[in-house]
Design an enzyme around this catalytic site. Structure first.
Site, PDB file in Angstrom:
ATOM      1  N   GLU A 127       0.850  -1.189   0.000  1.00 23.46           N
ATOM      2  CA  GLU A 127       0.000   0.000   0.000  1.00 23.46           C
ATOM      3  C   GLU A 127       0.889   1.244   0.000  1.00 23.46           C
ATOM      4  O   GLU A 127       1.850   1.281   0.755  1.00 23.46           O
ATOM      5  CB  GLU A 127      -0.926   0.036   1.228  1.00 23.46           C
ATOM      6  N   GLY A 268       2.876   2.209  10.792  1.00 22.50           N
ATOM      7  CA  GLY A 268       2.628   1.473  12.026  1.00 22.50           C
ATOM      8  C   GLY A 268       2.399  -0.004  11.752  1.00 22.50           C
ATOM      9  O   GLY A 268       3.037  -0.866  12.343  1.00 22.50           O
ATOM     10  N   ALA A 269       1.483  -0.284  10.827  1.00 20.08           N
ATOM     11  CA  ALA A 269       1.169  -1.666  10.498  1.00 20.08           C
ATOM     12  C   ALA A 269       0.332  -1.707   9.233  1.00 20.08           C
ATOM     13  O   ALA A 269      -0.189  -0.678   8.800  1.00 20.08           O
ATOM     14  CB  ALA A 269       0.405  -2.327  11.639  1.00 20.08           C
ATOM     15  N   MET A 270       0.197  -2.920   8.660  1.00 18.83           N
ATOM     16  CA  MET A 270      -0.473  -3.052   7.367  1.00 18.83           C
ATOM     17  C   MET A 270      -1.365  -4.277   7.343  1.00 18.83           C
ATOM     18  O   MET A 270      -0.970  -5.371   7.741  1.00 18.83           O
ATOM     19  CB  MET A 270       0.601  -3.123   6.264  1.00 18.83           C
ATOM     20  N   ASN A 272      -2.580  -6.439   5.154  1.00 22.13           N
ATOM     21  CA  ASN A 272      -2.585  -7.439   4.087  1.00 22.13           C
ATOM     22  C   ASN A 272      -3.468  -8.643   4.427  1.00 22.13           C
ATOM     23  O   ASN A 272      -3.420  -9.151   5.538  1.00 22.13           O
ATOM     24  CB  ASN A 272      -1.162  -7.958   3.856  1.00 22.13           C
ATOM     25  N   HIS A 304      -7.170  -2.403  14.832  1.00 27.49           N
ATOM     26  CA  HIS A 304      -7.371  -1.627  13.603  1.00 27.49           C
ATOM     27  C   HIS A 304      -7.082  -2.483  12.363  1.00 27.49           C
ATOM     28  O   HIS A 304      -7.908  -2.566  11.454  1.00 27.49           O
ATOM     29  CB  HIS A 304      -6.461  -0.395  13.637  1.00 27.49           C
ATOM     30  N   GLU A 305      -5.926  -3.110  12.344  1.00 29.56           N
ATOM     31  CA  GLU A 305      -5.561  -3.900  11.156  1.00 29.56           C
ATOM     32  C   GLU A 305      -6.498  -5.103  11.002  1.00 29.56           C
ATOM     33  O   GLU A 305      -6.900  -5.449   9.896  1.00 29.56           O
ATOM     34  CB  GLU A 305      -4.101  -4.352  11.211  1.00 29.56           C
TER      35      GLU A 305
HETATM   36  N1  BES Z   1      -3.319   0.760   5.751  1.00 33.42           N
HETATM   37  C1  BES Z   1      -2.587   1.392   6.779  1.00 33.42           C
HETATM   38  C2  BES Z   1      -1.112   1.276   6.607  1.00 33.42           C
HETATM   39  C3  BES Z   1      -0.522   2.140   5.544  1.00 33.42           C
HETATM   40  C4  BES Z   1      -0.544   3.479   5.678  1.00 33.42           C
HETATM   41  C5  BES Z   1       0.075   1.629   4.448  1.00 33.42           C
HETATM   42  C6  BES Z   1       0.018   4.287   4.694  1.00 33.42           C
HETATM   43  C7  BES Z   1       0.615   2.414   3.481  1.00 33.42           C
HETATM   44  C8  BES Z   1       0.617   3.745   3.597  1.00 33.42           C
HETATM   45  C9  BES Z   1      -2.934   0.814   8.136  1.00 33.42           C
HETATM   46  O1  BES Z   1      -4.169   0.218   8.224  1.00 33.42           O
HETATM   47  C10 BES Z   1      -2.930   1.948   9.090  1.00 33.42           C
HETATM   48  O2  BES Z   1      -3.786   2.776   9.010  1.00 33.42           O
HETATM   49  N2  BES Z   1      -1.939   1.995   9.967  1.00 33.42           N
HETATM   50  C11 BES Z   1      -1.722   3.069  10.883  1.00 33.42           C
HETATM   51  C12 BES Z   1      -2.036   2.680  12.290  1.00 33.42           C
HETATM   52  C13 BES Z   1      -3.490   2.675  12.603  1.00 33.42           C
HETATM   53  C14 BES Z   1      -3.763   2.169  13.987  1.00 33.42           C
HETATM   54  C15 BES Z   1      -4.142   4.024  12.446  1.00 33.42           C
HETATM   55  C16 BES Z   1      -0.271   3.426  10.742  1.00 33.42           C
HETATM   56  O3  BES Z   1       0.470   2.673  10.131  1.00 33.42           O
HETATM   57  O4  BES Z   1       0.115   4.467  11.260  1.00 33.42           O
HETATM   58 ZN    ZN Z   2      -5.776   1.558   8.480  1.00 31.12          ZN
END
Ligand code: BES
Ligand code: ZN
Length: 881
Positions: A127, A268-270, A272, A304-305
């Site tokens: 992403e 933070g995390a993804m 997939n 969240h993920e």
């Molecule tokens: N889908 C995102 C991760 C992401 C963000 C991938 C930007 C590529 C580009 C994931 O679900 C997300 O939102 N992660 C947050 C943490 C969440 C608890 C709000 C993050 O990574 O900060």
């Molecule tokens: Zn998210």
């Protein structure tokens, strides 16, 4: 020559894809520098598209090795490769197989997008547009395919081979030292949800049984030695799965759910599909290295993920303009989860603080954009507080406007109607219209208009008539590039407090729609009259922060004091204390700027005393109420001609006044609320620890004989990271005796633990005082500093730029310079980390004339650089606009 700004991508230009890719078969032969990817794509031309229309695939930093169409090598004149694209000029039939062999270099991938290595582990991040760095593809979220992935790697380096979906087969590759695993994901998904991991990782297994009795294998994969740090994350995962069944009726849909923790990760995390990949700071925890805040973050990010599996994965976004469709909704869901797991008022206050410190300034500055933007140059720069946090607020308002039942009816239809699709905000809102028989076209403006509405309030009480009248008006302040704005739908939760602190009930009200305790603003002005109001009420407006707006209301200090003591809405009680403190801090800042000494007003100081001594207040709420508005919050309130030094001094004055007046009670609270016995991260115990540490924060500057010793003892005898870090912050930020010794002690205790060392860097970077800049420069060459690790860079630089206002905005410009040089250096390696750091300049125009000029020349210097990444070019252009 300065680098070119990337072309603008516009929502209005959206066109459906001309080809579909229905199936993808990938074979990934892993090698550190020469990984071979064989992708077989089942491609089909869309019904309404002319035969012979070229197929244009995205690609980035790929070496094309072979290209076959329906098994035949494609002649050279059948296609064109250019940087960023592979065009098949004239595909022969309505559907065909395309076999693409590419080579990539994971080891050299410093952007951490696509396939890369983190501490020897192969992992992916796709992403938003990273899949095109693995193979040529229609890398857009409205192309949904079924993926089968075969991963091959040496058995000894990579005993663990993972990809999305369910494991189909695993075995040795005869005659080699390699093995393979074959994964199949039956759920069609966009490329951004693809993932693959291979490495020598430890597996922490567990199991979950769904409501319909399906057994799901859960695994967390971590580096060997970290197996003991996963139990909180695993517990959080199981609670998330159960909660999504109970509250949203959503079950998990594969045989296995895997989580992998890696130490190099941009975000933070993804989410997939079936294979979430996490920044290890959101997985690993034990009391020795993680704070209560870390535990709470892990719980929230895991949730969240996981929640994305429905809101994002099964129902995904048609295009990246719809990002808030998955992110805003999923943030709303994770906020609700935390509220149910912990304390709802505490969670609400925490979230609103976050919104006000991150999103409000974004909305008030050059990077302002609607929750659903209409244009972007680089999508990576739109994972913003506006899309996430304001996006979640909009979903929350929808729930307030429709009521719980209406909201869930709409969501159930959304899950039903759009399962398996890539969709839009319009389609989402239509589900709520269809199930509630309402027209949400005005509500939809929340997605279209940038800027934080200001609601102005004036009131009058007529004792003879027993009426209370309220004038409410709304306006959005000017936003760059937004010509005019229309009135939004603003749900305002309210109460009219009687002298006993209870809500009064008017016999009738006119001039606005009221449902329950919600006033629904729909026009730019409302003149409201409440009848049958037997005595002069105190208005408690925007309870629970029912809309992301600013309130402009002149408050008598006595009314704020009343609300602070008596409001039965915990959020507004907290808000009243904050407003009192804010008024006073703004006044003190002005006094200090005029070279005067000034002193905090007794009335304000005593409110803090009253909070401290309130026996009925929950400790966690008390800790929040005793937290002064941050320097950034005060700067925002002042709005222009900001002098961070004066703000810091004002804040310190108020803190000291509170500390000196209530030192006895503070010392007692620090001791009384320190939990005894084994550490537990639960909300209640954490709340007590927060209060104990909040009291110690004041006591440290109380001018009492034992303040320094008391602070040192708390630090050195701490048996958990929460208390140790709180102690370290006091010693270092207040430059107390033992400051250096404390840093050394911490270092020797934690030098082997990377996540704990991030905190060590962060504490030093956020210390006020002229010496910090030199400290940071020397830390650049510390053996534990690693400019390629995003967490470490954020700990040292991002925390400096966003959490050390006086040093970042030094009046000699050296703070800006330091960050600018770092941005340029990091940008060559990792544009996403660099451009994020660059956003710390976003409020530069609010600074005083000297600082503003220095910021501008620093920004101009960055802007004049050749070879800026797309990411940084986009941010710098908009920041200077
Ligand atoms: N889908 C995102 C991760 C992401 C963000 C991938 C930007 C590529 C580009 C994931 O679900 C997300 O939102 N992660 C947050 C943490 C969440 C608890 C709000 C993050 O990574 O900060
Ligand atoms: Zn998210």
């Amino acid at each position: 020559m300065r680098s070119e700004t990337a072309p603008a991508i516009r929502l209005e230009d959206y066109q459906p894809p001309v080809y579909r890719i229905e199936k993808v078969h990938l074979t990934v032969k892993l090698d550190p520098a020469e990984t071979e990817v064989v992708a077989t794509l089942s491609v089909a031309r869309q019904a309404d598209v002319q035969a012979g229309t070229p197929l244009v695939l995205d690609g980035d930093e790929l070496s094309l090795r072979e290209l076959k169409l329906n098994g035949e090598v494609l002649p050279d004149d059948g296609y064109t490769v250019s940087p960023g694209k592979l065009e098949i000029h004239a595909p022969p039939s309505k559907s065909f197989d395309l076999k693409i062999t590419t080579q990539i270099n994971p080891e050299a991938n410093t952007k951490l997008m696509g396939l890369y290595r983190s501490s020897g582990t192969y992992c992916t991040q796709c992403e938003a547009e990273g899949f095109r760095r693995i193979t040529y593809f229609l890398d857009r979220p409205d192309v949904l395919a079924i993926y089968t992935t075969r991963v091959e790697a040496p058995k000894t380096d990579c005993p663990v081979l993972l990809a999305n979906g369910n494991l189909m087969e695993k075995g040795d590759i005869d005659g080699t030292d390699r093995h393979y695993a074959l994964w199949h994901d039956p759920h069609p998904k966009p490329a951004y949800l693809f993932a693959l991991v291979a490495g020598n990782l430890a597996q922490v297994p567990n199991r979950f049984t769904t409501a319909s009795d399906k057994k799901v294998d859960l695994n967390i994969y971590v580096e060997h030695g970290n197996e003991g740090l996963c139990s909180w994350a695993m517990d959080s995962l199981k609670r998330s799965m159960k909660w999504d069944e109970d509250v949203f009726g959503r079950e998990y849909d594969l045989d296995v759910f895997n989580i992998v923790a890696v130490s190099d990760f941009n975000m933070g995390a993804m989410e997939n599909k079936g294979l979430n990949i996490f920044n290890d700071k959101y997985v690993l925890a034990d009391p020795e290295t993680a704070t209560d805040q870390d535990y709470a973050n892990i719980e929230a990010v895991i949730a969240h993920e996981y929640f994305h599996n429905w809101t994002g994965n099964r129902i995904t976004c048609r295009d990246w303009f719809q990002l808030c469709l998955k992110e805003g909704l999923t943030v709303f869901r994770d906020q609700e989860f935390t509220s149910d797991m912990r304390s709802r008022p505490v969670k609400r206050i925490t979230d609103v603080r976050l919104l006000k410190t991150h999103q409000f300034p974004e909305d008030a500055g050059p990077l302002a954009h609607p929750v659903r933007p209409r244009v972007y140059h680089e999508i990576n720069n739109f994972y913003t507080a506006t899309v996430y946090e304001k996006g979640a607020e909009v979903v929350r308002m929808l729930k307030t406007v429709l009521g719980d039942e209406g909201f869930h009816r709409g969501l159930d239809l959304y899950f039903d109607r759009h399962d398996g699709e890539a969709t839009t905000i319009e389609a989402f809102l239509t589900c709520f219209e269809d199930t509630n028989g309402t027209d949400l076209s005005q509500f939809a403006l929340w997605y279209e208009q940038a800027g934080t509405p200001v609601v102005s309030v004036a009131s009058a009480y007529d004792a003879d008539r027993q009426t209370y009248s309220l004038s409410l008006s709304q306006e959005i302040p000017p936003v760059p590039g937004q010509r005019s704005s229309k009135p939004a739908v603003i749900p305002l939760r309210f109460g009219l407090l009687g002298p006993d602190g209870k809500d009064m009930h008017a016999t009738s009200a006119s001039g606005i729609n009221i449902s329950g305790d919600v006033l629904l603003m729909e026009k730019s002005r409302h003149e409201i009259t409440f009848s049958g109001v037997s005595s002069q009420p105190v208005l408690s407006l925007l309870r629970a922060f029912s809309a992301p707006v600013r309130i402009d209301q002149k408050f008598a200090t006595a009314d704020l004091q009343f609300l602070a003591a008596r409001d039965n809405d915990p959020f507004n009680r907290w808000q009243a204390v904050q407003s009192l403190a804010m008024q006073e801090l703004v006044r003190l800042t002005g006094t200090i700027r005029h070279g005067e000494l000034g002193a905090p007003a007794d009335g304000v100081v005593s409110v803090f005393g009253a909070v401290l001594n309130d026996q009925n207040l929950d400790p966690a709420l008390k800790a929040l109420a005793l937290t002064l508005p941050s320097e950034a919050d005060i700067a925002q309130e002042i709005g222009k001609n900001v002098d961070p030094d004066a703000i810091l001094a004002a804040r310190k004055q108020l803190r000291q006044a509170i500390a000196r007046q209530f030192h006895g009670a503070l010392r007692a609270a620090a001791l009384e609320f320190a939990p005894r016995g084994d550490y537990s991260p639960d909300a209640e115990t954490a709340g007590k620890r927060a209060l104990s540490n909040r009291a110690a924060y004041y006591y440290a500057v109380s001018n009492t004989e034992d303040a320094a010793q008391f602070t040192w003892d708390r630090f050195s005898s701490a048996d958990n990271m929460t208390d140790r870090l709180a102690g370290l912050m006091l010693l270092v930020h207040d430059h107390m005796p033992g400051e250096t010794a404390a840093l050394d002690l911490y270092l020797s205790r934690h030098e082997k633990t990377s996540l704990a060392m991030d905190k060590w860097f962060m504490v030093q970077a956020t210390a006020p005082g002229d010496g910090t800049l030199a400290t940071i420069k020397s830390l650049f060459s510390h053996p534990l500093y690693d400019a390629t690790n995003p967490n470490r860079v954020r700990a040292l630089l991002q925390s400096f730029a966003t959490g050390n206002a006086t040093q970042f905005a030094r009046p000699d410009g050296a703070g800006f310079e330091l960050v600018a040089e770092s941005v340029l250096e990091i940008d060559k390696r990792n544009p996403q980390v660099a451009s994020r750091l660059l956003t710390s300049f976003r409020s530069w125009r609010a600074l005083d004339a000297n600082r503003c000029a220095l910021a501008e020349s620093t920004l101009m210097k960055i802007s004049s650089c050749e070879d800026l990444s797309r990411d940084s070019r986009d941010i710098i252009d908009r920041t200077l606009q």
